[in-house]
Design a protein around this motif. Structure first.
Motif, PDB file in Angstrom:
ATOM      1  N   LYS A  23      37.799  35.015  38.580  1.00  0.00           N
ATOM      2  CA  LYS A  23      36.409  35.141  39.027  1.00  0.00           C
ATOM      3  C   LYS A  23      35.633  33.849  38.780  1.00  0.00           C
ATOM      4  O   LYS A  23      34.729  33.509  39.548  1.00  0.00           O
TER       5      LYS A  23
ATOM      6  N   ASP B 176      37.450  37.388  44.008  1.00  0.00           N
ATOM      7  CA  ASP B 176      36.743  38.666  43.916  1.00  0.00           C
ATOM      8  C   ASP B 176      37.501  39.643  43.016  1.00  0.00           C
ATOM      9  O   ASP B 176      38.350  39.244  42.222  1.00  0.00           O
ATOM     10  N   ASP B 177      37.217  40.946  43.208  1.00  0.00           N
ATOM     11  CA  ASP B 177      37.879  41.981  42.408  1.00  0.00           C
ATOM     12  C   ASP B 177      39.366  42.057  42.731  1.00  0.00           C
ATOM     13  O   ASP B 177      39.804  41.659  43.810  1.00  0.00           O
TER      14      ASP B 177
ATOM     15  N   LYS C 171      40.710  40.108  48.525  1.00  0.00           N
ATOM     16  CA  LYS C 171      40.393  39.417  49.771  1.00  0.00           C
ATOM     17  C   LYS C 171      41.466  38.388  50.136  1.00  0.00           C
ATOM     18  O   LYS C 171      41.264  37.578  51.025  1.00  0.00           O
TER      19      LYS C 171
ATOM     20  N   ASP D 216      32.487  33.544  51.458  1.00  0.00           N
ATOM     21  CA  ASP D 216      31.377  34.407  51.048  1.00  0.00           C
ATOM     22  C   ASP D 216      30.929  35.364  52.152  1.00  0.00           C
ATOM     23  O   ASP D 216      30.050  36.197  51.926  1.00  0.00           O
TER      24      ASP D 216
END
Length: 884
Positions: free
Chosen positions: A208, A213-214, A166, A643
């Protein structure tokens, strides 16, 4: 009776072959020469293909067939089980370095497994890949930029930006031990900085915990075939229920195809014209080999025809006679082809570096092909050429009767001649002799003419390449300086040539004209067009479904829809370099008026294309400059947070202002002083620098800096200066110049001269050997006739004159045919070359024909005398006795 014993036929063929050692040497040389032609051509062709692929692979960062992007571990585990995937490699990118000391080529910090590092040219040549969490490997240029020596065990401090899917980031500094390094290739898009799997897992956990995020994990794959890579990967996605057209969905698995593979490009771009061209070239090459080998076997049949007639009387069938000739050919091939393969491959390997140095690929991508296909195809083509050359000689030998064989003299002209009492003239006898075998005469003339026609066509092409047209299209000023990003089509506000760099270059160069092009680095602009125009803009780019989706989602205002224009501001003193198609660019210089020019697309010859989508001179065109915009959560109407799911994000324009312009001209902006690409859904708009600054009310950034030197000496000094300041690895600058373009032009031209000259030389040698064979055939097949002529008073001097007259006919006929054919070819190829090469401007030439003609005449006098000298050793009585 029929002789059916194959061993007997083979023994008979072998022994008759051994009886003609001199003739066999000539035949083997012919086969060797033909095989050299095929092998060297295929070696060069496949090596060029490999080098082009290597060049493309390095530009793309690797040579895996394709990539499944942003996959989860679960998706990757499924994908690698598919039957179409032969091998796979994983790469997880955790961050990057884009600081000043890395210039414009960033470093990417990632974990690569063994396959992935191999396919990405990132396997250490010294040391090994990282295994422990404090180990690292990278290229030597990256080490130099970090101020570290390339020595195993060296401690390295690395500061980089950790970045998730992101684009959330944080800075990270760690210390590592160097376990491996390798040389960097300047074509690579990034510096691969490889860390261990354990370190990567630790960073992801830490990220994290910090709210990231991933991270991106790519699955690189090698398929079982490189044909239709995209369709294969789409099929793999379909088989597992994944969608390559969506993003951030549960079933999303996007794909990337390595377009460096030429097999993929051929599958996409092969057209009938290309196939016809390839087939025509192969036919030409085969015909070239056929011309010489055919005459060799014609000589064999001519000399052995009496032998064939005798063995026919003991029961050898026509089929067995043909088999004897084919066995001859195969035995000779067994000797000649291996030698030709060795010499041909060595010749191709030796010539290839000189050839590739004349191309834009450069020596960094040189790759000599060792593909078995070179030898397999060369063997097949050589065998095909030899066997084709045996067809007619075999037919003659099998059809002739024993009685005719005794009287055979290679005379295909059976017309009854009128008797007369006038004495025979030597030149008349020579002319009559040429009519005995019209096919052989025709082939010799064609063989000699072919090399001259090709040479003349090559000269016509090279002479027609217009350097001025080539240079003016490629660069419109002496020098264009900008960042490396600009020349890589990666234009953004962070990487622009600075005002400080411009002042420094100006102070150190002597110029008569300077100026800049500018763009808006951080401002969105909307151009309002009607729906029909928008649809016409998008034709050929989007499918009907995609176009309809665009129309449903883009902004609308009354009867207008939003397009995405590319706006360039150009300094007034540079506007004269813009080509006006209609209207006038003078109004652009008026600061009080809102005037723009629209840049239209043109073909390679400068002809405007698709003019229906552009406004006319005098039309109004409104653009909206976005002053303030951000993403909101469409559920709450508030600005998005970290978020907020992507599907709820909506682009919101808080403030904008409109400016309505008058289109004063339709123009063609030179490729070298624009964005170097166009907008798919909008116009390329040109205005003055002041207008762009005033109307946008935003900061503008230099796109490039352009300068013309005062004189040639100043141009050379500027060239050297720019080379000096841009050569450092840490420099963010690069430049283009007319000198570089001229050098590239000369390399391009020299490549054609080298390749074409080699082909002409080989075909010319074959033509001359074919000429020698024809003379030799005439002498060997007419020994008995010459002996009879000498027995009735004809002297050796007269016989030599007759042979010289025959040879002169070959040379004069070849020159005339070459001249006529060259004229026809020039007329036919002029339009073809002009359509293919926009910089070609053909002028008819016959100089090669005029230069080669005297050479042919000299050879026509020398060769018959040398050939006939060998026949004078045997007496008239012995020669006549041999034919009784």
């Amino acid at each position: 009776m029929n002789v059916k014993n194959k061993k007997c036929i083979f023994r008979l063929s072998y022994r008759s072959l051994r009886a003609a050692k001199k003739r066999n040497i000539i035949a083997v040389i012919a086969i060797i020469l033909t095989t050299i032609l095929f092998t060297s051509l295929f070696t060069i062709a496949l090596s060029l293909n490999d080098s082009y692929q290597t060049y493309s692979f390095r530009q793309m960062g690797g040579y895996s067939h394709g990539t499944f992007k942003d996959v989860t571990d679960e998706q990757a585990d499924k994908l690698i089980t598919h039957s179409k995937i032969k091998a796979y490699g994983k790469r997880t990118c955790i961050g990057s370095i884009k600081s000043d000391y890395f210039g414009q080529i960033s470093g990417e910090v990632s974990y690569m497994d063994e396959n992935c590092s191999k396919w990405s040219y990132a396997t250490p040549t010294t040391g090994r890949n990282p295994e422990n969490s404090d180990e690292i490997a990278m290229d030597t240029t990256a080490l130099k930029l970090l101020g570290t020596k390339a020595k195993l065990g060296t401690k390295i401090k690395l500061t980089y930006t950790v970045r998730d899917n992101k684009s959330k980031t944080f800075e990270k500094t760690d210390y590592f031990k160097l376990t491996g390094y390798y040389d960097y290739n300047s074509l690579m898009p990034v510096h691969y900085i490889n860390v261990s799997k354990k370190y990567t897992e630790n960073i992801i956990k830490e990220a994290k915990n910090n709210g990231l995020d991933d991270f991106r994990t790519d699955l690189n794959v090698m398929l079982k075939s490189s044909h239709n890579i995209e369709k294969q990967m789409e099929q793999i996605d379909k088989d597992f229920g994944y969608d390559w057209q969506t993003r951030d969905e549960k079933n999303s698995v996007r794909i990337g195809v390595n377009w460096g593979y030429t097999s993929e490009k051929v599958a996409e771009n092969t057209d009938p014209v290309t196939l016809v061209g390839i087939v025509a070239f192969l036919i030409l090459v085969i015909f070239t080999g056929y011309l010489i080998i055919y005459n060799i076997f014609q000589i064999s049949v001519t000399n052995d025809i009496h032998f064939y007639g005798l063995i026919k009387t003991i029961g050898v069938t026509p089929h067995q006679l043909r088999r004897i000739i084919y066995i001859h050919a195969l035995l000779l091939c067994a000797i000649g082809i291996p030698i030709g393969l060795f010499i041909g491959y060595f010749s191709g390997v030796t010539l290839f570096p000189a050839i590739i140095s004349q191309t834009t690929l450069g020596t960094e991508s040189t790759s000599i092909s060792i593909s078995p296909l070179i030898f397999v195809i060369s063997i097949l083509f050589s065998l095909l050429t030899v066997l084709m050359s045996c067809l007619r000689p075999g037919f003659i030998a099998s059809k002739i009767s024993p009685v005719e064989a005794v009287k055979y003299t290679d005379n295909s002209n059976t017309k009854k001649k009128k008797k007369h009492t006038r004495g025979a003239k030597v030149y008349q006898m020579a002319f009559t002799n040429l009519g005995r075998n019209k096919l052989s005469t025709f082939l010799v003339v064609i063989s000699l003419s072919l090399s001259v026609v090709l040479l003349n066509t090559l000269f016509f092409f090279v002479n027609g390449i217009d350097m001025n047209r080539f240079v003016s299209r490629s660069v419109c000023s002496d020098f264009i300086v900008s960042t490396k990003s600009y020349f890589r089509y990666e234009i953004d506000g962070e990487h622009c040539i600075s005002d400080k760099d411009i002042r420094r270059i100006t102070a150190n160069t002597d110029n008569r004209l300077t100026g800049c092009g500018y763009f808006l680095p951080s401002t969105d602009v909307v151009g309002w067009v009607d729906k029909k125009t928008y649809i016409n803009m998008c034709k050929g780019t989007f499918s009907q479904k995609e176009l309809q989706q665009n129309l449903n989602s883009i902004r609308k205002k009354r009867d207008k829809v939003a397009s995405d224009p590319l706006i360039e501001g150009i300094d007034i003193k540079l506007l004269n370099k813009v080509k006006v198609i209609s209207g006038s660019i003078s109004p652009l210089k008026d600061k009080k008026q809102h005037n723009i020019a629209i840049s239209v697309m043109t073909d390679d010859y400068g002809n405007p294309q698709n003019m229906g989508i552009y406004p006319k001179v005098g039309d109004k065109f409104t653009m909206s400059y976005i002053d303030d915009a951000y993403f909101i959560d469409n559920r709450t109407g508030k600005k998005v947070t970290d978020d907020t799911p992507e599907k709820y994000m909506e682009y919101y324009i808080a403030k904008e202002h409109e400016v309505t312009y008058t289109v004063c001209a339709l123009v063609n902006v030179p490729y070298s002083m624009g964005f170097r690409y166009g907008s798919v859904t909008g116009y390329n708009v040109v205005m003055s620098t002041d207008s762009l600054k005033n109307d946008s009310r935003q900061k503008i950034s230099p796109l490039f800096y352009m300068l013309d030197s005062k004189n040639k000496k100043a141009e050379i000094r500027t060239e050297n200066y720019l080379k000096n300041i841009t050569s450092a690895p840490s420099s963010s600058l690069s430049f283009e110049s007319k000198a570089k373009v001229r050098q590239g032009f000369d390399s391009f031209k020299n490549m054609f001269i080298l390749l074409g000259g080699l082909l002409c030389a080989v075909i010319g040698i074959i033509g001359i050997l074919n000429f020698v064979n024809a003379v030799l055939t005439g002498i060997m097949s007419r020994k008995h006739e010459f002996a009879m002529l000498k027995s009735i008073g004809m002297t050796n001097r007269q016989l030599r004159r007759m042979l010289i007259y025959e040879s002169l006919f070959y040379s004069v006929s070849s020159s005339v045919v070459s001249l006529i054919t060259s004229v026809i070819f020039a007329v036919l190829t002029k339009r073809l070359f002009e359509n293919i090469f926009w910089f070609f401007n053909g002028h008819f030439v016959i100089l090669p024909v005029l230069l080669v003609a005297p050479v042919f005449i000299i050879l026509s006098c020398i060769i018959p005398m040398l050939m006939y000298g060998n026949t004078e050793k045997q007496s008239v009585v012995d020669t006549l006795r041999d034919f009784v």
